[in-house]
Design a protein around this motif. Structure first.
Motif, PDB file in Angstrom:
ATOM      1  N   PRO A  27      -2.738 -21.124  -3.437  1.00  0.00           N
ATOM      2  CA  PRO A  27      -1.412 -21.609  -3.053  1.00  0.00           C
ATOM      3  C   PRO A  27      -0.887 -22.515  -4.165  1.00  0.00           C
ATOM      4  O   PRO A  27      -1.482 -23.555  -4.461  1.00  0.00           O
ATOM      5  N   GLY A  86       4.686 -29.689   2.975  1.00  0.00           N
ATOM      6  CA  GLY A  86       4.131 -29.432   4.292  1.00  0.00           C
ATOM      7  C   GLY A  86       2.699 -29.944   4.319  1.00  0.00           C
ATOM      8  O   GLY A  86       1.893 -29.586   3.470  1.00  0.00           O
ATOM      9  N   LEU A 103      -4.233 -24.021  12.596  1.00  0.00           N
ATOM     10  CA  LEU A 103      -3.434 -25.251  12.487  1.00  0.00           C
ATOM     11  C   LEU A 103      -2.259 -25.194  13.454  1.00  0.00           C
ATOM     12  O   LEU A 103      -1.527 -24.215  13.519  1.00  0.00           O
ATOM     13  N   PHE A 119       1.230 -25.053  -5.195  1.00  0.00           N
ATOM     14  CA  PHE A 119       2.145 -26.162  -4.894  1.00  0.00           C
ATOM     15  C   PHE A 119       1.441 -27.495  -5.066  1.00  0.00           C
ATOM     16  O   PHE A 119       0.221 -27.576  -5.057  1.00  0.00           O
ATOM     17  N   CYS A 169       0.475 -21.680   8.046  1.00  0.00           N
ATOM     18  CA  CYS A 169      -0.197 -20.584   7.334  1.00  0.00           C
ATOM     19  C   CYS A 169      -1.603 -20.277   7.837  1.00  0.00           C
ATOM     20  O   CYS A 169      -2.039 -19.147   7.787  1.00  0.00           O
ATOM     21  N   TYR A 208      -8.102 -24.615  -4.115  1.00  0.00           N
ATOM     22  CA  TYR A 208      -8.803 -24.155  -2.902  1.00  0.00           C
ATOM     23  C   TYR A 208      -9.767 -23.033  -3.264  1.00  0.00           C
ATOM     24  O   TYR A 208      -9.470 -22.205  -4.138  1.00  0.00           O
ATOM     25  N   TYR A 243       0.006 -14.185   4.486  1.00  0.00           N
ATOM     26  CA  TYR A 243       0.134 -15.447   3.757  1.00  0.00           C
ATOM     27  C   TYR A 243      -0.561 -15.339   2.400  1.00  0.00           C
ATOM     28  O   TYR A 243      -0.058 -15.831   1.384  1.00  0.00           O
ATOM     29  N   ALA A 248       6.023 -28.069  -1.799  1.00  0.00           N
ATOM     30  CA  ALA A 248       6.395 -26.845  -1.090  1.00  0.00           C
ATOM     31  C   ALA A 248       6.079 -26.904   0.394  1.00  0.00           C
ATOM     32  O   ALA A 248       5.274 -27.712   0.858  1.00  0.00           O
ATOM     33  N   THR A 249       6.770 -26.010   1.089  1.00  0.00           N
ATOM     34  CA  THR A 249       6.459 -25.695   2.475  1.00  0.00           C
ATOM     35  C   THR A 249       6.383 -24.188   2.562  1.00  0.00           C
ATOM     36  O   THR A 249       7.197 -23.503   1.938  1.00  0.00           O
ATOM     37  N   ARG A 265       3.432 -15.146  -5.477  1.00  0.00           N
ATOM     38  CA  ARG A 265       3.947 -16.417  -6.004  1.00  0.00           C
ATOM     39  C   ARG A 265       3.163 -16.849  -7.231  1.00  0.00           C
ATOM     40  O   ARG A 265       3.746 -17.221  -8.252  1.00  0.00           O
ATOM     41  N   ASN A 284       9.452 -21.881   1.718  1.00  0.00           N
ATOM     42  CA  ASN A 284       9.195 -20.439   1.832  1.00  0.00           C
ATOM     43  C   ASN A 284       9.045 -20.073   3.306  1.00  0.00           C
ATOM     44  O   ASN A 284       8.279 -20.721   4.027  1.00  0.00           O
ATOM     45  N   ALA A 287      -0.768 -30.883   6.671  1.00  0.00           N
ATOM     46  CA  ALA A 287      -1.404 -30.467   7.918  1.00  0.00           C
ATOM     47  C   ALA A 287      -2.779 -31.095   8.035  1.00  0.00           C
ATOM     48  O   ALA A 287      -3.175 -31.954   7.241  1.00  0.00           O
TER      49      ALA A 287
END
Ligand code: 3EB
Length: 333
Positions: free
Chosen positions: A210, A230, A316, A212, A312, A201, A142, A166-167, A149, A127, A232
């Protein structure tokens, strides 16, 4: 049942159009440039609007063992074999609708397309969100993207156990670009024991989570394919090492190791098989700090593409995704 393996390589842009080796067929070619571009003449060709930082421009070339068909339907471009599809959609943003609505509609269009054609299982999705840190109807864009989504997944009856790898990256290019691989068979989602699942989360990160998986093992036999989302500098649900790129990189690598361990397909030694990484950097100049450390960690058999992109969460500095392909020709199911 014997779904088509996806074979990845990074090829120099000059060679991207030459035919692939090993009796395979090009399934998708992802390039990088100033804007998101879809090739009307061939939906296998996609340009993502992110600046590439490698000295030699590389394309991501995905191949399959079966000759694919291709086409367009309702703004979805696709390339498909019997068991696997590459599909993409570029949603323009309107002045009236918020990004949550745009993302909702884009995802519903994509999920409907996949369902109509029997590719019920999303494996991997990327994405690219314009102006990801700006506000949209009072929330960070975001978060608006996450809302749309998540609403689309619920509407389609897709729950956490079926979320893809996902990313999601912020891009300066206009339009919400989404591209994905989906299959007729489900993959196996992998979570990271060092992190809370993103879909759990706390709501402070986003009113709707999110959607994913940390990674997903592809469903084909006679071959392993591990899509790593993705990844991080997040432990638990918290961003770690604010303002310290080196420590963020170490934390990210620890997460990648933990995901590989959890997948029980720890990537084979780099000498044996190539691995593929994509690194998104908020500050392009930092490539000189990251590249030597990453090269040391990953070994000589790894190819990496570096891109300028916004992660996002503002704090980060970098995010790393991966794909490992291991052809197990000796296996007899
Ligand atoms: C994280 O771990 C970092 O919203 O699809 C990484 C990969 C991140 C995918 C997504 C977000 C997404 O939460 C951010």
């Amino acid at each position: 049942m014997d779904a088509t393996p996806l074979i990845l390589d990074y090829v120099a842009q000059d060679h991207a159009s030459s035919p692939p080796a090993l009796a395979t067929h090009v399934f998708a070619t992802i390039g990088f440039g100033d804007t998101h571009d879809r090739d009307p003449a061939d939906p296998a060709n996609l340009t993502v609007g992110l600046r590439q930082l490698n000295p030699t421009g590389l394309h991501e070339q995905w191949r399959t063992t079966m000759a694919p068909s291709r086409g367009w339907q309702n703004n979805v471009g696709f390339v498909a074999t019997r068991d696997l599809v590459f599909a993409h959609l570029l949603a323009e943003e309107s002045r009236v609708d918020g990004l949550a609505d745009t993302a909702f509609r884009a995802y519903l269009t994509l999920l409907t397309f996949l369902r109509d054609r029997g590719f019920n299982h999303l494996l991997r999705i990327w994405n690219f969100v314009p102006a990801v840190h700006e506000l949209d109807q009072g929330i960070e864009r975001y978060q608006a993207f996450c809302i749309g989504r998540d609403r689309a997944f619920s509407r389609a009856g897709i729950g956490a156990s079926a979320f893809p790898a996902a990313t999601a990256i912020g891009s300066a290019a206009p339009g919400l670009l989404v591209y994905a691989f989906a299959a007729r068979q489900p993959g196996i989602p992998i979570e990271n024991p060092r992190q809370i699942s993103a879909y759990r989360y706390p709501t402070r990160y986003s009113p709707r989570p999110p959607a994913f998986a940390r990674a997903l093992k592809a469903p084909w036999r006679n071959a392993d394919g591990l899509f790593i989302s993705g990844t991080a500098s997040v432990r638990g649900h918290r961003s770690m090492h604010r303002g310290n790129l080196h420590s963020q990189l170490q934390e990210t690598l620890a997460n990648l190791d933990a995901i590989a361990d959890a997948s029980s397909t720890r990537p084979p030694p780099a000498e044996a098989l190539p691995r593929y990484l994509k690194v998104y950097l908020r500050h392009p100049a930092k490539i000189t700090d990251v590249a030597p450390v990453l090269a040391d960690w990953s070994g000589p058999g790894t190819k990496s593409i570096y891109l300028r992109g916004e992660i996002c969460r503002r704090e980060l500095e970098l995010e790393i995704e991966g794909y490992n392909y291991a052809h197990t020709a000796h296996s007899h199911p």
